[in-house]
Design a protein around this motif. Structure first.
Motif, mmCIF file in Angstrom:
data_model
loop_
_atom_site.group_PDB
_atom_site.id
_atom_site.type_symbol
_atom_site.label_atom_id
_atom_site.label_comp_id
_atom_site.label_asym_id
_atom_site.label_seq_id
_atom_site.Cartn_x
_atom_site.Cartn_y
_atom_site.Cartn_z
ATOM 1 N N MET A 1 73.506 15.023 -0.375
ATOM 2 C CA MET A 1 74.036 16.264 -0.884
ATOM 3 C C MET A 1 74.647 15.998 -2.262
ATOM 4 O O MET A 1 75.422 15.076 -2.427
ATOM 5 C CB MET A 1 75.103 16.753 0.092
ATOM 6 N N THR A 2 74.303 16.794 -3.229
ATOM 7 C CA THR A 2 74.856 16.635 -4.563
ATOM 8 C C THR A 2 75.381 17.956 -5.069
ATOM 9 O O THR A 2 74.906 19.022 -4.680
ATOM 10 C CB THR A 2 73.798 16.109 -5.555
ATOM 11 N N ALA A 3 76.373 17.895 -5.940
ATOM 12 C CA ALA A 3 76.932 19.107 -6.519
ATOM 13 C C ALA A 3 75.913 19.722 -7.466
ATOM 14 O O ALA A 3 75.256 19.024 -8.215
ATOM 15 C CB ALA A 3 78.222 18.769 -7.272
ATOM 16 N N ARG A 4 75.782 21.039 -7.381
ATOM 17 C CA ARG A 4 74.882 21.731 -8.295
ATOM 18 C C ARG A 4 75.515 21.757 -9.671
ATOM 19 O O ARG A 4 76.698 22.078 -9.818
ATOM 20 C CB ARG A 4 74.650 23.162 -7.816
ATOM 21 N N ALA A 5 74.739 21.402 -10.676
ATOM 22 C CA ALA A 5 75.247 21.407 -12.048
ATOM 23 C C ALA A 5 75.442 22.846 -12.491
ATOM 24 O O ALA A 5 74.538 23.664 -12.395
ATOM 25 C CB ALA A 5 74.284 20.690 -12.975
ATOM 26 N N GLY A 6 76.643 23.159 -12.944
ATOM 27 C CA GLY A 6 76.937 24.494 -13.433
ATOM 28 C C GLY A 6 76.953 24.505 -14.943
ATOM 29 O O GLY A 6 76.742 23.485 -15.599
ATOM 30 N N VAL A 101 91.611 33.866 -3.349
ATOM 31 C CA VAL A 101 92.786 33.697 -4.221
ATOM 32 C C VAL A 101 92.426 32.873 -5.461
ATOM 33 O O VAL A 101 92.772 33.243 -6.586
ATOM 34 C CB VAL A 101 93.955 33.052 -3.445
ATOM 35 N N VAL A 102 91.728 31.772 -5.272
ATOM 36 C CA VAL A 102 91.346 30.918 -6.404
ATOM 37 C C VAL A 102 90.450 31.678 -7.377
ATOM 38 O O VAL A 102 90.621 31.584 -8.595
ATOM 39 C CB VAL A 102 90.663 29.621 -5.910
ATOM 40 N N LEU A 128 83.815 22.861 -0.892
ATOM 41 C CA LEU A 128 83.498 22.950 -2.322
ATOM 42 C C LEU A 128 82.791 21.707 -2.846
ATOM 43 O O LEU A 128 81.984 21.789 -3.768
ATOM 44 C CB LEU A 128 84.767 23.188 -3.133
ATOM 45 N N ALA A 129 83.107 20.554 -2.273
ATOM 46 C CA ALA A 129 82.571 19.291 -2.794
ATOM 47 C C ALA A 129 81.128 19.091 -2.362
ATOM 48 O O ALA A 129 80.855 18.782 -1.202
ATOM 49 C CB ALA A 129 83.435 18.126 -2.341
ATOM 50 N N LEU A 162 83.147 29.730 -8.803
ATOM 51 C CA LEU A 162 83.328 28.596 -7.888
ATOM 52 C C LEU A 162 82.698 28.930 -6.535
ATOM 53 O O LEU A 162 82.992 29.957 -5.936
ATOM 54 C CB LEU A 162 84.815 28.290 -7.722
ATOM 55 N N ALA A 163 81.826 28.048 -6.080
ATOM 56 C CA ALA A 163 81.093 28.290 -4.837
ATOM 57 C C ALA A 163 80.964 26.987 -4.054
ATOM 58 O O ALA A 163 81.148 25.892 -4.598
ATOM 59 C CB ALA A 163 79.698 28.843 -5.173
ATOM 60 N N PRO A 164 80.638 27.088 -2.765
ATOM 61 C CA PRO A 164 80.447 25.884 -1.960
ATOM 62 C C PRO A 164 79.427 24.936 -2.589
ATOM 63 O O PRO A 164 78.447 25.365 -3.204
ATOM 64 C CB PRO A 164 79.943 26.438 -0.625
#
Length: 181
Positions: A1-6, A101-102, A128-129, A162-164
Motif C-alpha cells: 500500500m502506498t500513499a497516492r501522490a497529491g 473537523v480537519v 490516512l496513512a 485530505l482522504a484515506p
C-alpha cells in the motif's frame, strides 16, 4: 500500500493524544484533569514538536479538560503559540467526525495540530496513512498511548482534499517528561 501522490503544497497533520489523565471520583469523563504524569508529559510533547520543526499554524483541540490542559502545557513550550479552536465534536470522535473537523481547517494553515482521544486518533492515523517511513505504521497499530504524536505529510490545495491512504506517516514519538524536572 502506498500513499497516492497529491498535488498542491506540502501539508502536515500532527496528531497528539492527550496526556495521561487522572480519574478523580465523581468527576464526569469530559472534566477529568491531567494526572501528575500527564502534567510532565504534555510539555515534553510540545518540545518534541519544536525539535522536529513541526509547529502548527492552527491547533484543533477537544473540549475535554485533559485535552485542553495538554494543549496549554504543550504550546507553552513555543515562543508564540498558534491560534487554537476548541471543538466539542473532537471529544470521543470517530474517524468520519475527525475528518470533518480537519477538512474545515483554512487552506492557509500548512500544518495542523489535532489534540484528542483514542481510539479515534489512532484509527485516523491508520486510515490516512497510505504509507509510512520505516515501521511507523506497525508502531501505531501496536500502541498509541497517552502523549503519543504522529505526523502525517501529504500534498493538497485545501484540507478538504485530505482522504484515506493519501498521507505518508513520517514520524511518531511518545514524549515523556522527567519526574522532578
Amino acid at each position: 500500500m502506498t500513499a497516492r501522490a497529491g498535488t498542491g503544497p506540502l501539508r502536515r497533520l500532527a496528531v497528539l493524544r492527550h496526556a495521561k489523565s487522572a480519574w478523580p471520583e465523581g468527576v464526569p469523563d469530559h472534566e477529568r484533569p491531567l494526572a501528575p504524569r500527564g502534567r510532565r508529559d504534555a510539555p515534553a510533547a510540545g518540545r518534541a514538536l519544536a525539535e522536529i520543526d513541526c509547529l502548527p499554524d492552527l491547533a484543533l483541540c477537544s473540549t475535554a479538560t485533559r485535552a485542553r490542559e495538554t494543549w496549554e502545557l504543550a504550546s507553552a513550550q513555543w515562543g508564540t503559540p498558534p491560534p487554537v479552536r476548541h471543538d466539542p465534536r473532537l471529544y470521543a470522535a470517530d474517524v468520519p467526525e475527525l475528518l470533518r473537523v480537519v477538512r474545515e481547517a483554512p487552506a492557509e494553515a500548512a500544518t495542523l495540530l489535532l489534540i484528542g482521544h483514542n481510539p479515534g486518533l489512532e484509527e485516523l492515523v491508520l486510515e490516512l496513512a497510505g504509507d509510512a517511513l520505516d515501521d511507523l505504521l506497525d508502531e501505531v497499530r501496536l500502541k498509541f498511548p497517552t502523549s503519543a504524536i504522529a505526523v502525517l505529510a501529504w500534498r493538497g490545495t485545501t484540507w478538504r482534499d485530505l482522504a484515506p491512504d493519501t498521507a505518508l506517516l513520517t514520524w511518531t514519538a511518545v514524549p515523556r517528561g522527567r519526574k522532578g524536572g
